[in-house]
Design an enzyme around this catalytic site. Structure first.
Site, short mmCIF file in Angstrom:
data_model
loop_
_atom_site.label_atom_id
_atom_site.label_comp_id
_atom_site.label_asym_id
_atom_site.label_seq_id
_atom_site.Cartn_x
_atom_site.Cartn_y
_atom_site.Cartn_z
N ARG A 103 0.81 -1.20 0.00
CA ARG A 103 0.00 0.00 0.00
C ARG A 103 0.86 1.26 0.00
O ARG A 103 0.68 2.17 -0.83
CB ARG A 103 -0.87 -0.01 1.25
N THR A 104 1.80 1.33 0.90
CA THR A 104 2.66 2.50 1.01
C THR A 104 3.52 2.67 -0.25
O THR A 104 3.67 3.76 -0.78
CB THR A 104 3.57 2.38 2.26
N LYS A 114 24.13 -11.01 1.05
CA LYS A 114 25.58 -11.20 1.04
C LYS A 114 26.27 -10.42 2.16
O LYS A 114 27.50 -10.40 2.23
CB LYS A 114 26.15 -10.78 -0.32
N ARG A 174 11.88 1.69 3.03
CA ARG A 174 11.23 1.00 4.14
C ARG A 174 12.22 0.00 4.69
O ARG A 174 12.83 -0.75 3.92
CB ARG A 174 10.00 0.27 3.62
N HIS A 176 7.21 6.56 11.01
CA HIS A 176 6.53 6.42 9.73
C HIS A 176 5.93 7.80 9.43
O HIS A 176 4.72 7.99 9.42
CB HIS A 176 5.44 5.35 9.82
#
Lengths: 309, 309, 309
Positions: A56-57, A86, A107, A135
């Site tokens: 959604r974001t 890695k 994110r 957020h």
């Protein structure tokens, strides 16, 4: 170089003046979208770097840059990020990605990741959530929605309901509301997921009035905004205690009947069962309008970070 | 609002007149692609919402909007769709996504998902497959290919071969062919995966002639189209029975030799071993041309849904 | 048709003249990026077909086509590629994808996959790594970086350090360096991961001087380029032996102090611990500049494959 860039890292970075400017810019973006978007950032590239899925974001940000004519490159899943596998540091990843695009939306699962990224990035970084941390674009769209629905934030009574301990959105929104005058906040939660002490301390320092309670019904009739959140089962010692706690805070038509005519209901979404679907048709149910506002806020932030029109 | 939108949900929604209009539009899209695409939908955004991976179909849609100047945002895997994980309903997801783009292309695992999405969407929804339900754009490209190869569909003899019980493409194609005159369909399959009764009933209601048989060889010499599909091992009680059944229906050069000069071979692809690679060089092997036609059909559908040039 | 297309499949395909032309084109691309990109390939579509995650490489290619005005469609994970799951051959996949775009960038797990793709593709294929095989765009950006930092490659002394047996980048770079005059290569590795015989044979055929040694310190003071790579734990019989081997080849400030003033350090990245972060601020640390050069090289290759401006 990084100092001169406009990063969006946390809710506390915004002054009242900045918020008002951003709200005005977001309003203007609504008109841009209505007109079918424009091409002001044609040729500009956004990297969406999602170390954790949040479709959604991510789509909201990708729509935002697209509506301004820009392009997206990105990855939607950390598990596939080979460099992370890695053992590369986040800093090295950013040092390389920074050369590929004009803005990074990130994110991450770890608190502070966005700040670490911004410290080495040659382009603006927008924090789209860093673990249990911040957020900020969610808090911005929440505040913008309140502003838009009431024409002001000053003087409003806002109840935050649900899991106030672990839900980062209520923390970030609290910090943002502290910029406004005569706001009264009701923190309404089960005993075991109360609002944290550091949030309360911040509100006290800023002179924001608040009350803590477990009783939503006692407050419902006198508030302007009911900000509902999810309560997660795993926070409770037993399913029975969860059911007891969660059941107290469901927004249904009964509760709507007890609220005032212009009290709005917000929710960061997704919802599970904490707002009944029967409430959706009530004009006071503002949560889908709220989600839509996220697009305008993100367009405004991207536009600012890319240097405007 | 949703009523006025042009959704593509199932094969039965198309009348003959609509199909002919769509075929003409697809033909025009071939010219657009040859000319390097155009920019008629610049600034328009398509969301590809794939709750199940289907890379071929997704890329075909993404290419289609790109060739018309539009932009794509999307997600390629349901397992990463955080909201689905958190228990959000499909309807809530669509209510939010609808504000991010101008058209939604959706793949889902559940029958009827596309219809549910269309019911709450503010923008057109194109069904790119909903579980065992429908896959209308596949049926459209199948029918378009037949039309293009023969200049008509009326009067053709079409054999559908393989797993006719679980293969949704043969069901959707049957519904679509029912719009045309004097079509004769041969349903050729092992006994345990015969064409379902409801499909036969529909064909009878529409007055379409059909025959059921297990014997491909008996029919091969007299058909215009051989529509081959895969037979899945797990449908059979034992590997031996599977091998016996599947082996009967392999399209190889021997079979090609027994077919007429202008009989074409189609396949929705991917193929496993049911068409030998030696057949690829035969001009009657039309399955790669068929796949290519998917691009033109999808361009035409997107163009119509977005309101044309 | 495929014969006339410009595919990028392996390091050996490039002559010195082609490399020089490509370096000049890459240099020109730096100016294009500085000017904010251009739109010369607007409307052209690149498919990124990654059967194995390699986010850095994929984003670099996606940025490259975006900076030239083009569009990307693609898939970032083989595990989600439904056709691969269903048993489709790579050739069939390419036969279909080829109709969706103007250029394919492919990463695969199997040696030779890019060549197989090119053999059936109707559009140019760029190999973004095929298993233990080739990764030609990495070798090109490595060579370009050396050219850019020194103004020439002829006459330079280049040490390749680390796992020379399994690291494909040092093989491809060796092949490419063989085009230049009076190059001297030092292959520096633990005994168990020495440069393979076939690479040495190729260098001998081309008349390139080289030396093999385990002793980095003996050579460090006399080289122009130190090309560092990772050493993987699983190549060693025990963790102790790994630590002993890996520890010998760490590039730290001590080693930097022993090197000449204009010796540069390269690394294909990501790094684990084989270059200390303290080295990053040394102007001779050229590995982030090297990564950035990948963008220019890929822009030049895409531009050439799409037929130039």
């Amino acid at each position: 170089m990084a100092d001169q860039l406009y990063h969006v890292l946390g809710a506390k970075q915004f002054s009242r003046a900045e918020l008002e400017e951003l709200f005005a810019a977001s309003k203007a973006m609504e008109e841009v979208v209505k007109a079918g978007g424009d091409r002001r950032h044609a040729g500009r590239i956004m990297t969406t770097l999602f170390f954790e899925a949040s479709t959604r974001t991510r789509l909201s940000f990708e729509s935002a840059i697209s509506r301004l004519g820009g392009t997206v490159i990105g990855t939607e899943n950390a598990a596939q990020f080979s460099s992370a596998i890695k053992g590369e540091t986040l800093e090295d990843t950013i040092r390389i990605i920074t050369g590929y695009s004009d803005i990074i939306v990130m994110r991450h699962t770890e608190i502070g990741a966005a700040k670490r990224a911004a410290a080495v990035s040659g382009v603006p970084v927008i924090n789209a959530g860093d673990g249990a941390g911040e957020h900020p674009t969610q808090a911005l769209l929440d505040a913008y929605t309140i502003q838009k629905e009431f024409g002001r934030i000053d003087g409003l009574k806002i109840a935050m309901v649900g899991d106030l301990a672990y839900g980062r959105t209520v923390h970030s929104l609290s910090y943002m509301l502290a910029n406004f005058k005569d706001v009264m906040i009701y923190y309404i939660s089960p005993e075991n997921v109360r609002i944290p002490a550091n949030v309360k301390r911040y509100m006290e320092e800023k002179g924001v009035r608040y009350e803590e309670t477990t009783d939503l019904n006692a407050v419902a009739g006198s508030i302007d905004v009911l900000y509902q959140t999810r309560i997660q089962k795993e926070r409770f010692p037993s399913p029975e205690e969860y059911d007891k706690a969660a059941g107290q805070y469901i927004v249904d038509t009964d509760l709507m009947d007890r609220m005032r005519k212009n009290t709005i209901v917000l929710h960061p979404l997704p919802r599970a069962g904490e707002i009944a679907e029967a409430v959706d048709s009530d004009p006071r149910a503002a949560y889908f309008r709220q989600a839509q506002n996220g697009l305008y806020i993100r367009m405004a932030l991207i536009d600012k970070a890319l240097g405007g029109k």
